[in-house]
Design an enzyme around this catalytic site. Sequence first.
Site, PDB file in Angstrom:
ATOM      1  N   GLN A 183      -1.764 -25.944   1.506  1.00 47.25           N
ATOM      2  CA  GLN A 183      -2.943 -24.992   1.766  1.00 47.25           C
ATOM      3  C   GLN A 183      -4.087 -24.243   0.395  1.00 47.25           C
ATOM      4  O   GLN A 183      -5.192 -24.320  -0.430  1.00 47.25           O
ATOM      5  CB  GLN A 183      -2.511 -23.478   2.171  1.00 47.25           C
ATOM      6  CG  GLN A 183      -2.500 -24.069   3.811  1.00 47.25           C
ATOM      7  CD  GLN A 183      -2.057 -22.291   4.747  1.00 47.25           C
ATOM      8  OE1 GLN A 183      -0.887 -22.645   4.060  1.00 47.25           O
ATOM      9  NE2 GLN A 183      -2.722 -22.137   5.168  1.00 47.25           N
TER      10      GLN A 183
ATOM     11  N   HIS B  56     -10.177 -35.820   7.030  1.00 45.15           N
ATOM     12  CA  HIS B  56     -10.647 -37.093   7.344  1.00 45.15           C
ATOM     13  C   HIS B  56     -11.487 -37.176   8.105  1.00 45.15           C
ATOM     14  O   HIS B  56     -12.540 -38.026   8.390  1.00 45.15           O
ATOM     15  CB  HIS B  56      -9.852 -38.483   6.495  1.00 45.15           C
ATOM     16  CG  HIS B  56      -9.221 -37.623   4.690  1.00 45.15           C
ATOM     17  ND1 HIS B  56      -8.314 -38.107   4.067  1.00 45.15           N
ATOM     18  CD2 HIS B  56      -9.629 -36.467   4.628  1.00 45.15           C
ATOM     19  CE1 HIS B  56      -8.339 -36.959   2.589  1.00 45.15           C
ATOM     20  NE2 HIS B  56      -9.445 -36.048   2.426  1.00 45.15           N
TER      21      HIS B  56
ATOM     22  N   ASP C 236      -8.574 -31.642   0.367  1.00 48.28           N
ATOM     23  CA  ASP C 236      -8.413 -32.571  -1.305  1.00 48.28           C
ATOM     24  C   ASP C 236      -7.664 -31.369  -2.604  1.00 48.28           C
ATOM     25  O   ASP C 236      -6.725 -32.973  -3.234  1.00 48.28           O
ATOM     26  CB  ASP C 236      -9.281 -33.767  -1.005  1.00 48.28           C
ATOM     27  CG  ASP C 236      -9.430 -34.590   0.109  1.00 48.28           C
ATOM     28  OD1 ASP C 236      -8.910 -33.838   0.738  1.00 48.28           O
ATOM     29  OD2 ASP C 236     -10.822 -34.880   0.252  1.00 48.28           O
TER      30      ASP C 236
ATOM     31  N   ARG D  25       7.529 -17.792  -2.829  1.00 48.64           N
ATOM     32  CA  ARG D  25       7.255 -18.087  -2.217  1.00 48.64           C
ATOM     33  C   ARG D  25       6.031 -19.284  -1.883  1.00 48.64           C
ATOM     34  O   ARG D  25       5.744 -19.175  -1.761  1.00 48.64           O
ATOM     35  CB  ARG D  25       7.796 -17.401  -0.614  1.00 48.64           C
ATOM     36  CG  ARG D  25       8.397 -18.853   0.952  1.00 48.64           C
ATOM     37  CD  ARG D  25       7.695 -17.771   2.329  1.00 48.64           C
ATOM     38  NE  ARG D  25       8.190 -19.429   3.376  1.00 48.64           N
ATOM     39  CZ  ARG D  25       7.154 -19.306   4.340  1.00 48.64           C
ATOM     40  NH1 ARG D  25       5.855 -18.440   4.061  1.00 48.64           N
ATOM     41  NH2 ARG D  25       6.991 -20.237   4.876  1.00 48.64           N
TER      42      ARG D  25
ATOM     43  N   HIS E 146       6.370 -27.120   5.611  1.00 47.14           N
ATOM     44  CA  HIS E 146       5.005 -26.220   5.755  1.00 47.14           C
ATOM     45  C   HIS E 146       3.997 -26.774   6.400  1.00 47.14           C
ATOM     46  O   HIS E 146       2.368 -26.564   5.933  1.00 47.14           O
ATOM     47  CB  HIS E 146       5.279 -25.211   4.700  1.00 47.14           C
ATOM     48  CG  HIS E 146       3.937 -23.672   5.407  1.00 47.14           C
ATOM     49  ND1 HIS E 146       4.331 -23.031   4.925  1.00 47.14           N
ATOM     50  CD2 HIS E 146       2.904 -23.714   6.162  1.00 47.14           C
ATOM     51  CE1 HIS E 146       3.533 -21.240   5.632  1.00 47.14           C
ATOM     52  NE2 HIS E 146       2.522 -22.102   5.806  1.00 47.14           N
TER      53      HIS E 146
ATOM     54  N   ASN F 113       8.479 -24.133   8.734  1.00 50.78           N
ATOM     55  CA  ASN F 113       7.619 -22.565   8.965  1.00 50.78           C
ATOM     56  C   ASN F 113       6.888 -22.555  10.170  1.00 50.78           C
ATOM     57  O   ASN F 113       6.245 -23.255  10.469  1.00 50.78           O
ATOM     58  CB  ASN F 113       6.683 -22.347   7.486  1.00 50.78           C
ATOM     59  CG  ASN F 113       5.495 -21.328   8.031  1.00 50.78           C
ATOM     60  OD1 ASN F 113       5.924 -20.400   7.266  1.00 50.78           O
ATOM     61  ND2 ASN F 113       4.154 -21.763   8.335  1.00 50.78           N
ATOM     62  N   GLU F 114       7.185 -21.592  10.929  1.00 47.35           N
ATOM     63  CA  GLU F 114       7.093 -21.097  11.973  1.00 47.35           C
ATOM     64  C   GLU F 114       6.796 -22.371  12.964  1.00 47.35           C
ATOM     65  O   GLU F 114       5.668 -23.101  13.730  1.00 47.35           O
ATOM     66  CB  GLU F 114       5.257 -20.926  11.862  1.00 47.35           C
ATOM     67  CG  GLU F 114       5.044 -19.931  11.953  1.00 47.35           C
ATOM     68  CD  GLU F 114       3.468 -19.194  10.837  1.00 47.35           C
ATOM     69  OE1 GLU F 114       2.842 -19.755  11.280  1.00 47.35           O
ATOM     70  OE2 GLU F 114       3.316 -18.165  10.578  1.00 47.35           O
TER      71      GLU F 114
ATOM     72  N   ASN G 198       7.863 -14.158   9.237  1.00 43.34           N
ATOM     73  CA  ASN G 198       5.751 -14.117   8.888  1.00 43.34           C
ATOM     74  C   ASN G 198       5.382 -13.335  10.723  1.00 43.34           C
ATOM     75  O   ASN G 198       5.558 -13.510  12.331  1.00 43.34           O
ATOM     76  CB  ASN G 198       4.931 -15.181   9.818  1.00 43.34           C
ATOM     77  CG  ASN G 198       5.843 -15.946   8.739  1.00 43.34           C
ATOM     78  OD1 ASN G 198       6.178 -15.998   8.014  1.00 43.34           O
ATOM     79  ND2 ASN G 198       5.469 -17.829   8.252  1.00 43.34           N
TER      80      ASN G 198
ATOM     81  N   TYR H  83       2.446 -11.263  11.854  1.00 38.06           N
ATOM     82  CA  TYR H  83       0.259 -10.424  11.693  1.00 38.06           C
ATOM     83  C   TYR H  83       0.311  -9.589  12.580  1.00 38.06           C
ATOM     84  O   TYR H  83      -0.986  -8.340  12.746  1.00 38.06           O
ATOM     85  CB  TYR H  83      -0.544 -12.012  11.758  1.00 38.06           C
ATOM     86  CG  TYR H  83      -0.287 -12.569  10.119  1.00 38.06           C
ATOM     87  CD1 TYR H  83      -0.388 -11.875   9.499  1.00 38.06           C
ATOM     88  CD2 TYR H  83       0.647 -13.497  10.462  1.00 38.06           C
ATOM     89  CE1 TYR H  83      -0.058 -13.397   8.530  1.00 38.06           C
ATOM     90  CE2 TYR H  83       1.132 -14.950   9.453  1.00 38.06           C
ATOM     91  CZ  TYR H  83       0.029 -14.601   8.257  1.00 38.06           C
ATOM     92  OH  TYR H  83       0.659 -15.371   7.278  1.00 38.06           O
TER      93      TYR H  83
ATOM     94  N   GLU I 238       5.756 -13.749   6.038  1.00 37.92           N
ATOM     95  CA  GLU I 238       4.177 -13.884   6.226  1.00 37.92           C
ATOM     96  C   GLU I 238       4.106 -11.901   6.445  1.00 37.92           C
ATOM     97  O   GLU I 238       4.402 -11.910   7.428  1.00 37.92           O
ATOM     98  CB  GLU I 238       3.629 -15.435   6.359  1.00 37.92           C
ATOM     99  CG  GLU I 238       3.858 -16.065   5.762  1.00 37.92           C
ATOM    100  CD  GLU I 238       3.174 -17.510   5.907  1.00 37.92           C
ATOM    101  OE1 GLU I 238       2.359 -17.057   7.346  1.00 37.92           O
ATOM    102  OE2 GLU I 238       3.382 -18.170   6.481  1.00 37.92           O
TER     103      GLU I 238
END
Length: 472
Positions: free
Chosen positions: A24, A44, A57, A82, A127, A171-172, A312, A314, A379
């Site tokens: 990311q 891509h 990219d 992290r 991740h 992750n997740e 995590n 939200y 998160e």
Amino acid sequence: EENEEKHLRFPPNFIFGAATAAYQIEGAWNVSGKGESTWDRWVHQHPDRIYNGDTGDVAANSYYQYKQDVAILKNLGFKWYRFSVSWPRILPTGFSNKINADGVQYYHNLIDELKANGIEPMLTLYHWDHPQVLEDMGGWLNDEMVDWFGDYARIVFREYGSKVTKFVTINEPTAICKNGYTLGIHAPGKRFPGFGEYLCIHNVLKSHAVAYRIYDSEFRSKYGGEVGVLVNPSAYMPMNFEFDAAAETAFQFNVGWTMHPIFSKEGDYPPVMKQLVANRSKVEGFTKSRLPVFNEYWINLMRNSTDFLAVNHYTSRLVVSGTMGPIPSHEHDQGVREIIDSFWKSSASDWLKVVPEGFRYILVQLARNYGNPPIYITENGVSDHGTLNDDDRIYYYREYLKQMLLAIHEDGVNVRGYFLWSLLDNFEWNAGYSERFGIVFVDYEDPNRQRILKKSAAWWQQVIAARKIHTT
């Protein structure tokens, strides 16, 4: 209650951090010997599946600007960071027989820069960006992935174990498996509802356990660090008391799915999950349950395979009885329906509604179900479309932190630290750069990816310095 002075203060040893992930923010997708990841291939080959055809990219260009990012962390007062390591940056071919020295060195440089500035690293091994070559062989649907991940984990522990005291494995898990192998909205874009998500989680859980045992047997006595498992729960709250059982089923299917094998005394998947998937599979005409079965070896290897729980969180959902999702699917197997309250405040992400009370609710539920383990919030945050005066983000953080502190002070939940998502605006998967989670604005029109502190960054600086929340 939540505005009482005693409930606004953080415990004495509570740690504050910010979080990011390799794909990311790093960019540099094909330099210095890095191999192709699943996300490189996905963006891509399928630009139509990403908002505006955006890619990672270059992203925030943190591969080249990591020192600037560390300086921002230091300036704001964060003592923890992290980040995740890119598997194909370390192992370009996917396999442990070819280690990329430049990739290994990059993370040494990052960790050394953090430590030189008084910031401790929390390292996430995975991740969402595994080597494309492994995906070509089935990815998380292939149980060989368990050994491949173990080999990768060993290299990461060996390289960074002397400098990193806290590792998170994967992750997740449920987001990887549902978005990547059921819904097909994330890399690798596969759609196998009712099968893909279950096979994927089965191998992810095994991989976590293998990595944990590798650290335990080969590195713990030397380095004394910790390895945690990560869960990404919404709060599943009953619409009213008559739906308590439905909400409990939703919790077991979405949280117990990955937590019960690790934290429960008996191990394995939650009984209600095994029963319902078996029943549905039979009704649908299958000869056996679509939920894979762990043998005794794996049940024992997984049980207690964590030193802390990374969370995590939200948003929340209301739960009623009913059905949702295609037949077959993990959604449909539950026999419940999730509802979004029309009064909940929205964000830039359609899935993310602002429900502060859900944070306390899920923390208490995790503590009660899993023996109140040490918890790190790894998160938590909210999206907008990119304003510098991000008052909505400050509101979100303030109200969610208040609920977390009530869980600590009133309910005795063992929360040891909090990592906000995210330090920087970043590539937000299929939403590209349209949804911004950072407390630092990144100008994606600028080749230099200029960073600008948002209002929320100044707010966090005050919170960390005072070690308490200001109510206004």
